[in-house]
Design a protein around this motif. Sequence first.
Motif, PDB file in Angstrom:
ATOM      1  N   ASN A 237      -0.581 -10.101 -10.429  1.00  0.00           N
ATOM      2  CA  ASN A 237      -1.049 -10.280  -9.063  1.00  0.00           C
ATOM      3  C   ASN A 237      -2.556 -10.093  -9.097  1.00  0.00           C
ATOM      4  OD1 ASN A 237      -1.812 -10.069  -6.392  1.00  0.00           O
ATOM      5  ND2 ASN A 237      -0.122  -8.725  -5.818  1.00  0.00           N
ATOM      6  N   LEU A 238      -3.289 -11.160  -8.898  1.00  0.00           N
ATOM      7  CA  LEU A 238      -4.748 -11.116  -8.929  1.00  0.00           C
ATOM      8  C   LEU A 238      -5.265 -11.328  -7.509  1.00  0.00           C
ATOM      9  CD1 LEU A 238      -7.263 -10.892 -10.743  1.00  0.00           C
ATOM     10  CD2 LEU A 238      -7.189 -13.378 -10.985  1.00  0.00           C
ATOM     11  N   ARG A 239      -5.550 -10.216  -6.850  1.00  0.00           N
ATOM     12  CA  ARG A 239      -6.035 -10.233  -5.469  1.00  0.00           C
ATOM     13  C   ARG A 239      -5.155 -11.085  -4.561  1.00  0.00           C
ATOM     14  NH1 ARG A 239     -10.221 -10.420  -8.719  1.00  0.00           N
ATOM     15  NH2 ARG A 239     -10.702 -12.605  -8.437  1.00  0.00           N
ATOM     16  N   GLY A 240      -3.857 -10.867  -4.655  1.00  0.00           N
ATOM     17  CA  GLY A 240      -2.909 -11.549  -3.784  1.00  0.00           C
ATOM     18  C   GLY A 240      -2.432 -12.904  -4.271  1.00  0.00           C
ATOM     19  N   LYS A 241      -2.899 -13.342  -5.412  1.00  0.00           N
ATOM     20  CA  LYS A 241      -2.472 -14.629  -5.966  1.00  0.00           C
ATOM     21  C   LYS A 241      -1.716 -14.378  -7.269  1.00  0.00           C
ATOM     22  CE  LYS A 241      -4.016 -19.185  -7.213  1.00  0.00           C
ATOM     23  NZ  LYS A 241      -5.062 -20.157  -7.249  1.00  0.00           N
TER      24      LYS A 241
END
Length: 164
Positions: A59-63
């Motif tokens: 999960n990279l800043r919500g993505k």
Amino acid sequence: MDRKTGNDGSTSIGSGKYLNFRLGQEAFSIPVLKVREIIRLRPITPVPRMPSCIKGVINLRGKIVAVMDLRKRLEFPPIEYDEHACIVILQSQEGESFGLIVDCVEDVTYIRPEDVETPPSLRLDVNAEFVAGLAKAKDGVKIILNAHRLLDFTSIQQLLENPS
């Protein structure tokens, strides 16, 4: 990948800045324009029935971003990753993000087209499809990876259908 087509139909790698990283003792480069960011190695959530080279997702800043173990994909022996290992987040032409686990990132350098040669046409294995060229450097040779092929979601889909 920046490529220029000559009158004879040949292609050459365009000059520009390249991110240099290592897998073991091997030096690799990838066009910096394909790199979105570099992050520390973090826990990766495995996803069932993925090819063995796809470690899972983060999960990279919500993505949600898929992460590939580049060692596994290029058939390098596995290692225990240390504090130098990181994930290079690349962006495909379609705007999708994809992470590559590398042993360590070194620097960014400018590579001139005259310093790049095509890979020898010896009996290259399947991994040669990811090699765009070989760059002469002060400290040896850097293997320039073809970011487009690495991020070719068609070939990744084929991996999903035929996991190894």
